[in-house]
Design a protein around this motif. Structure first.
Motif, PDB file in Angstrom:
ATOM      1  N   ALA A  56       0.694  -1.414   0.063  1.00 29.23           N
ATOM      2  CA  ALA A  56       0.052  -0.027  -0.071  1.00 29.23           C
ATOM      3  C   ALA A  56       0.965   1.288  -0.029  1.00 29.23           C
ATOM      4  CB  ALA A  56      -0.986  -0.148   1.129  1.00 29.23           C
ATOM      5  N   ARG A  57       1.931   1.302   0.940  1.00 26.21           N
ATOM      6  CA  ARG A  57       2.704   2.432   0.999  1.00 26.21           C
ATOM      7  C   ARG A  57       3.632   2.687  -0.431  1.00 26.21           C
ATOM      8  NH1 ARG A  57       5.442   0.797   5.219  1.00 26.21           N
ATOM      9  NH2 ARG A  57       7.428   0.001   4.159  1.00 26.21           N
ATOM     10  N   LEU A  58       4.090   1.571  -1.076  1.00 28.64           N
ATOM     11  CA  LEU A  58       4.789   1.612  -2.143  1.00 28.64           C
ATOM     12  C   LEU A  58       3.803   2.043  -3.326  1.00 28.64           C
ATOM     13  CD1 LEU A  58       7.049   1.105  -4.206  1.00 28.64           C
ATOM     14  CD2 LEU A  58       6.265  -1.348  -4.303  1.00 28.64           C
ATOM     15  N   ASP A  59       2.664   1.740  -3.406  1.00 32.55           N
ATOM     16  CA  ASP A  59       1.789   2.268  -4.466  1.00 32.55           C
ATOM     17  C   ASP A  59       1.360   3.668  -4.311  1.00 32.55           C
ATOM     18  OD1 ASP A  59       1.314  -0.153  -5.719  1.00 32.55           O
ATOM     19  OD2 ASP A  59      -0.680  -0.497  -4.885  1.00 32.55           O
ATOM     20  N   GLY A  60       1.343   4.215  -2.993  1.00 24.35           N
ATOM     21  CA  GLY A  60       1.144   5.582  -2.802  1.00 24.35           C
ATOM     22  C   GLY A  60       2.309   6.423  -3.383  1.00 24.35           C
ATOM     23  N   VAL A  61       3.388   5.974  -3.071  1.00 22.83           N
ATOM     24  CA  VAL A  61       4.664   6.643  -3.569  1.00 22.83           C
ATOM     25  C   VAL A  61       4.581   6.763  -4.992  1.00 22.83           C
ATOM     26  CG1 VAL A  61       7.077   6.511  -3.991  1.00 22.83           C
ATOM     27  CG2 VAL A  61       6.001   6.029  -1.517  1.00 22.83           C
ATOM     28  N   GLN A  62       4.172   5.564  -5.575  1.00 21.34           N
ATOM     29  CA  GLN A  62       4.073   5.636  -7.352  1.00 21.34           C
ATOM     30  C   GLN A  62       3.139   6.672  -7.618  1.00 21.34           C
ATOM     31  OE1 GLN A  62       4.561   1.468  -9.200  1.00 21.34           O
ATOM     32  NE2 GLN A  62       4.218   1.065  -6.826  1.00 21.34           N
ATOM     33  N   HIS A  63       2.045   6.882  -6.899  1.00 18.32           N
ATOM     34  CA  HIS A  63       0.745   7.591  -7.363  1.00 18.32           C
ATOM     35  C   HIS A  63       1.209   9.061  -7.249  1.00 18.32           C
ATOM     36  CE1 HIS A  63      -2.251   3.950  -6.448  1.00 18.32           C
ATOM     37  NE2 HIS A  63      -1.314   3.783  -7.435  1.00 18.32           N
ATOM     38  N   THR A  64       1.960   9.350  -6.148  1.00 21.15           N
ATOM     39  CA  THR A  64       2.550  10.711  -5.972  1.00 21.15           C
ATOM     40  C   THR A  64       3.834  11.069  -6.947  1.00 21.15           C
ATOM     41  OG1 THR A  64       2.103  10.711  -3.591  1.00 21.15           O
ATOM     42  CG2 THR A  64       3.479  12.320  -4.323  1.00 21.15           C
ATOM     43  N   ALA A  65       4.643  10.188  -7.282  1.00 22.82           N
ATOM     44  CA  ALA A  65       5.438  10.350  -8.287  1.00 22.82           C
ATOM     45  C   ALA A  65       5.054  10.341  -9.614  1.00 22.82           C
ATOM     46  CB  ALA A  65       6.626   9.301  -7.980  1.00 22.82           C
ATOM     47  N   GLY A  66       4.093   9.512  -9.850  1.00 21.00           N
ATOM     48  CA  GLY A  66       3.720   9.560 -11.120  1.00 21.00           C
ATOM     49  C   GLY A  66       4.486   8.510 -11.921  1.00 21.00           C
ATOM     50  N   GLU A  67       5.085   7.594 -11.179  1.00 18.86           N
ATOM     51  CA  GLU A  67       6.073   6.659 -11.894  1.00 18.86           C
ATOM     52  C   GLU A  67       6.562   5.329 -10.819  1.00 18.86           C
ATOM     53  OE1 GLU A  67       9.629   8.447 -13.442  1.00 18.86           O
ATOM     54  OE2 GLU A  67      10.301   9.059 -11.108  1.00 18.86           O
ATOM     55  N   GLY A  68       6.778   4.211 -11.506  1.00 17.44           N
ATOM     56  CA  GLY A  68       7.192   3.347 -10.721  1.00 17.44           C
ATOM     57  C   GLY A  68       6.706   2.113 -11.628  1.00 17.44           C
ATOM     58  N   PRO A  69       7.014   0.930 -10.917  1.00 17.65           N
ATOM     59  CA  PRO A  69       6.775  -0.427 -11.351  1.00 17.65           C
ATOM     60  C   PRO A  69       5.405  -0.693 -11.590  1.00 17.65           C
ATOM     61  CG  PRO A  69       7.731  -0.798  -9.193  1.00 17.65           C
ATOM     62  CD  PRO A  69       7.857   0.637  -9.625  1.00 17.65           C
ATOM     63  N   CYS A  70       4.575  -0.287 -10.612  1.00 18.41           N
ATOM     64  CA  CYS A  70       3.112  -0.499 -10.909  1.00 18.41           C
ATOM     65  C   CYS A  70       2.369   0.112 -12.009  1.00 18.41           C
ATOM     66  CB  CYS A  70       2.331  -0.374  -9.729  1.00 18.41           C
ATOM     67  SG  CYS A  70       0.501  -0.644  -9.736  1.00 18.41           S
ATOM     68  N   MET A  74       0.977  -0.845 -15.957  1.00 13.30           N
ATOM     69  CA  MET A  74      -0.481  -0.812 -16.235  1.00 13.30           C
ATOM     70  C   MET A  74      -0.441  -0.086 -17.495  1.00 13.30           C
ATOM     71  SD  MET A  74      -3.175   2.038 -14.288  1.00 13.30           S
ATOM     72  CE  MET A  74      -3.191   0.911 -13.002  1.00 13.30           C
ATOM     73  N   ALA A  75       0.667   0.777 -17.819  1.00 13.17           N
ATOM     74  CA  ALA A  75       0.903   1.451 -19.065  1.00 13.17           C
ATOM     75  C   ALA A  75       1.078   0.496 -20.161  1.00 13.17           C
ATOM     76  CB  ALA A  75       1.970   2.502 -18.871  1.00 13.17           C
ATOM     77  N   THR A  76       2.088  -0.643 -19.901  1.00 16.72           N
ATOM     78  CA  THR A  76       2.735  -1.356 -20.990  1.00 16.72           C
ATOM     79  C   THR A  76       1.698  -2.578 -21.187  1.00 16.72           C
ATOM     80  OG1 THR A  76       4.180  -2.423 -19.571  1.00 16.72           O
ATOM     81  CG2 THR A  76       4.888  -0.501 -20.691  1.00 16.72           C
ATOM     82  N   GLY A  77       1.090  -3.132 -20.062  1.00 23.07           N
ATOM     83  CA  GLY A  77       0.296  -4.524 -20.010  1.00 23.07           C
ATOM     84  C   GLY A  77       1.242  -5.499 -19.881  1.00 23.07           C
ATOM     85  N   HIS A  78       2.581  -5.273 -19.230  1.00 17.31           N
ATOM     86  CA  HIS A  78       3.528  -6.163 -19.089  1.00 17.31           C
ATOM     87  C   HIS A  78       3.889  -6.198 -17.567  1.00 17.31           C
ATOM     88  CE1 HIS A  78       4.043  -7.136 -23.237  1.00 17.31           C
ATOM     89  NE2 HIS A  78       4.011  -5.773 -23.385  1.00 17.31           N
ATOM     90  N   PRO A  79       4.221  -7.361 -17.181  1.00 16.27           N
ATOM     91  CA  PRO A  79       4.623  -7.490 -15.506  1.00 16.27           C
ATOM     92  C   PRO A  79       5.986  -6.733 -15.399  1.00 16.27           C
ATOM     93  CG  PRO A  79       4.071  -9.672 -16.506  1.00 16.27           C
ATOM     94  CD  PRO A  79       4.228  -8.588 -17.687  1.00 16.27           C
ATOM     95  N   VAL A  80       6.185  -6.212 -14.270  1.00 12.07           N
ATOM     96  CA  VAL A  80       7.333  -5.470 -13.861  1.00 12.07           C
ATOM     97  C   VAL A  80       7.784  -6.091 -12.637  1.00 12.07           C
ATOM     98  CG1 VAL A  80       8.473  -3.528 -13.397  1.00 12.07           C
ATOM     99  CG2 VAL A  80       6.822  -3.170 -15.225  1.00 12.07           C
ATOM    100  N   GLU A  81       8.939  -6.580 -12.632  1.00  9.63           N
ATOM    101  CA  GLU A  81       9.527  -7.200 -11.653  1.00  9.63           C
ATOM    102  C   GLU A  81      10.707  -6.449 -10.665  1.00  9.63           C
ATOM    103  OE1 GLU A  81      11.872 -11.414 -10.196  1.00  9.63           O
ATOM    104  OE2 GLU A  81      11.049 -11.294 -12.054  1.00  9.63           O
ATOM    105  N   VAL A  82      10.556  -6.283  -9.707  1.00  9.94           N
ATOM    106  CA  VAL A  82      11.743  -5.402  -8.853  1.00  9.94           C
ATOM    107  C   VAL A  82      12.175  -6.275  -7.887  1.00  9.94           C
ATOM    108  CG1 VAL A  82      12.177  -3.160  -7.713  1.00  9.94           C
ATOM    109  CG2 VAL A  82      10.555  -3.053  -9.543  1.00  9.94           C
ATOM    110  N   PRO A  83      13.361  -7.071  -8.010  1.00  8.28           N
ATOM    111  CA  PRO A  83      13.696  -7.949  -6.993  1.00  8.28           C
ATOM    112  C   PRO A  83      13.809  -7.217  -5.680  1.00  8.28           C
ATOM    113  CG  PRO A  83      14.700  -8.549  -9.039  1.00  8.28           C
ATOM    114  CD  PRO A  83      13.943  -6.970  -9.088  1.00  8.28           C
ATOM    115  N   ASP A  84      14.476  -6.019  -5.643  1.00  7.85           N
ATOM    116  CA  ASP A  84      15.091  -5.374  -4.321  1.00  7.85           C
ATOM    117  C   ASP A  84      14.712  -3.895  -4.684  1.00  7.85           C
ATOM    118  OD1 ASP A  84      16.156  -4.287  -2.198  1.00  7.85           O
ATOM    119  OD2 ASP A  84      17.877  -5.263  -2.281  1.00  7.85           O
TER     120      ASP A  84
END
Length: 102
Positions: A56-70, A74-84
């Motif tokens: 939930a916290r990570l999603d909030g950071v991405q929504h505020t920044a306007g960028e991130g793996p999630c 969503m934009a590409t339709g492809h999974p994005v993996e972030v191991p660390d």
């Protein structure tokens, strides 16, 4: 398929089902993973369920920044993996600091 069926028959609300689904998804892959379910509503992202507080916290950071793996997934339709996420340098430089788990 049985765990998904058990989720469907054992819930009282859509919100409860989505939360259980996020937890099931992370547990089925690896109990160390977090999972957030984000949808696009009126042109913007909205998290509708999370497996845990970190997701939930990570999603909030991405929504505020306007960028991130999630948002990329969503934009590409492809999974994005972030191991660390603590070592991720792909997105905005301040993001990994905000993603810390400690």
């Amino acid at each position: 398929m049985r765990p998904l069926y058990d989720l469907l028959v054992g819930v009282e609300s859509v919100q409860e089902f989505l939360g259980d689904l996020a937890r099931l998804a992370s547990d089925e892959i690896d109990r160390e993973l977090s999972c957030g379910l984000t949808v696009r509503i009126e042109g913007g992202p909205m998290t509708i369920a999370s497996s845990d507080d970190f997701a939930a916290r990570l999603d909030g950071v991405q929504h505020t920044a306007g960028e991130g793996p999630c948002l990329e997934a969503m934009a590409t339709g492809h999974p994005v993996e972030v191991p660390d996420v603590a070592r991720c340098e792909r997105w905005r430089p301040g993001a990994p600091t905000a993603w810390r788990t400690d």
